[in-house]
Design a protein around this motif. Structure first.
Motif, PDB file in Angstrom:
ATOM      1  N   LYS A  16      49.205  20.532 -74.441  1.00  0.00           N
ATOM      2  CA  LYS A  16      47.965  21.170 -74.014  1.00  0.00           C
ATOM      3  C   LYS A  16      47.006  20.054 -73.610  1.00  0.00           C
ATOM      4  O   LYS A  16      46.607  19.239 -74.436  1.00  0.00           O
ATOM      5  CB  LYS A  16      47.363  22.025 -75.126  1.00  0.00           C
ATOM      6  CG  LYS A  16      46.192  22.896 -74.659  1.00  0.00           C
ATOM      7  CD  LYS A  16      45.681  23.774 -75.775  1.00  0.00           C
ATOM      8  CE  LYS A  16      46.684  24.805 -76.211  1.00  0.00           C
ATOM      9  NZ  LYS A  16      46.955  25.822 -75.144  1.00  0.00           N
ATOM     10  N   LYS A  27      45.236  23.607 -70.457  1.00  0.00           N
ATOM     11  CA  LYS A  27      46.472  24.054 -69.819  1.00  0.00           C
ATOM     12  C   LYS A  27      47.690  23.471 -70.525  1.00  0.00           C
ATOM     13  O   LYS A  27      47.691  22.316 -70.940  1.00  0.00           O
ATOM     14  CB  LYS A  27      46.470  23.611 -68.348  1.00  0.00           C
ATOM     15  CG  LYS A  27      47.722  23.994 -67.573  1.00  0.00           C
ATOM     16  CD  LYS A  27      47.626  23.498 -66.137  1.00  0.00           C
ATOM     17  CE  LYS A  27      48.889  23.828 -65.355  1.00  0.00           C
ATOM     18  NZ  LYS A  27      48.803  23.348 -63.952  1.00  0.00           N
ATOM     19  N   ASP A  28      48.741  24.284 -70.662  1.00  0.00           N
ATOM     20  CA  ASP A  28      50.014  23.799 -71.205  1.00  0.00           C
ATOM     21  C   ASP A  28      50.797  23.121 -70.088  1.00  0.00           C
ATOM     22  O   ASP A  28      51.218  23.767 -69.132  1.00  0.00           O
ATOM     23  CB  ASP A  28      50.840  24.951 -71.787  1.00  0.00           C
ATOM     24  CG  ASP A  28      50.292  25.449 -73.112  1.00  0.00           C
ATOM     25  OD1 ASP A  28      49.665  24.643 -73.830  1.00  0.00           O
ATOM     26  OD2 ASP A  28      50.463  26.641 -73.420  1.00  0.00           O
TER      27      ASP A  28
END
Length: 323
Positions: free
Chosen positions: A49, A54-55
């Motif tokens: 992350k 956001k991953d």
């Protein structure tokens, strides 16, 4: 001059919690190879992350890395990734080997050049989001992994930057070792600082850009934590973030020590401060307690920030920290 000061402030003012986990693959068939790992580190793929929340999924160990900020570059080199770094920015100057790397521009990087280097991973930074968000999107659309590293505002967030970059590059063990060493070095500095009595603590004004546009770090900044750990009082602690100061406000703050951080970019910073009219009665001027410390050490949130703390400590309390 104005352009120079803008560059300085951009670099200085150039942070999310790391949350990564490895993803397990199905058991490989006999004809397939199991995922390779660097000794003591995790296998790929990994999911991280980043600072935008956001991953980011990195399928394979990156072989060609482009760094978009000097702090990311210094961390990468500290983790032993010098050979993998293929691109840096115009602002990178450490270690010396970066001068041989391809430059992809400044804060506004050249997207085509990054793609042309065959890049696997881009180590971006929160600072890039202001002017390079569209460029980062184009890199992702070109199939390049883009990891936005946090803009560290304190020591703990610097450690998170190390951990994030370490995980993204398969260097988790090296990142853990580097963080451990930094923490130990800071603990040694803090131990010395304990000998400074409260009544002997000095008030310090840190000047990160000179007149006529004087800027200083207030509370809730990386510099504030540096001053705290060496038991020095920030003359601008009543202000928040990076703030503009009038000469009258500096005179009223009456600091015992003045520290400049722009000698790398400007000639004779100490002489410039000592010669200012109307500053003659400030204790720092009367006692010639004006010092310049290397900007990159005290404003760049990479592996050398501990050296920056040491430089500040020796300048402010030479009797304590030069023994």
């Amino acid at each position: 001059m104005k352009k120079t000061m803008t560059t300085i402030l951009s670099l200085m003012l150039a942070s999310s919690v790391l949350a990564g986990c490895g993803e397990e693959k199905a058991a490989p068939k006999k004809e397939e190879k199991a995922p390779e790992t660097k000794e003591g580190n995790q296998a790929f793929p990994v999911t991280i992350k980043d600072a935008t929340g956001k991953d980011v999924v990195i399928e394979e160990d990156p072989e060609k890395i482009v760094s978009l900020t000097p702090s990311n570059t210094e961390i990468a080199y500290e983790l032993g990734l010098g050979d993998e770094i293929v691109g840096v920015t115009d602002n990178d100057n450490y270690p010396e080997e970066v001068s041989k790397k391809e430059s992809v521009g400044g804060m506004e990087f050249n997207v085509e050049k990054v793609i042309g280097l065959g890049t696997d991973l881009v180590l971006a930074h929160e600072l890039n989001l202001s002017s390079g968000k569209e460029g980062l999107k184009q890199l992702e659309e070109a199939g390049i992994d883009v990891l936005v590293v946090n803009d560290a505002a304190d020591f703990e967030e610097v450690y998170q930057s190390f951990e994030m970059i370490g995980q993204a590059t398969g260097q988790t063990e090296e990142a853990e070792k580097a963080v451990s060493e930094m923490k130990q070095d800071l603990a040694d500095i803090e131990e010395k600082a304990k000998t400074i009595k409260e009544e002997d603590q000095k008030k310090v004004f840190v000047e990160v850009s000179p007149a006529p546009e004087i800027y200083t770090p207030g509370n809730e900044t990386f510099m504030q934590e540096m001053l705290d750990i060496i038991h020095a009082k920030n003359a601008a602690a009543d202000k928040k973030g990076w703030v503009a100061m009038t000469e009258e406000a500096v005179i009223q703050s009456n600091p015992d020590v003045i520290v400049t951080t722009y000698g790398y970019y400007t000639e004779k910073p100490v002489e410039g401060v000592l010669s200012r009219k109307g500053w003659e009665n400030i204790p720092a001027i009367k006692n010639k307690a004006v010092y310049d410390v290397h900007s990159d050490l005290v404003t760049r949130t990479g592996p050398r920030f501990v050296e920056g703390v040491e430089e500040l400590a020796k300048a402010i309390y030479p009797d304590v920290f030069t023994k």
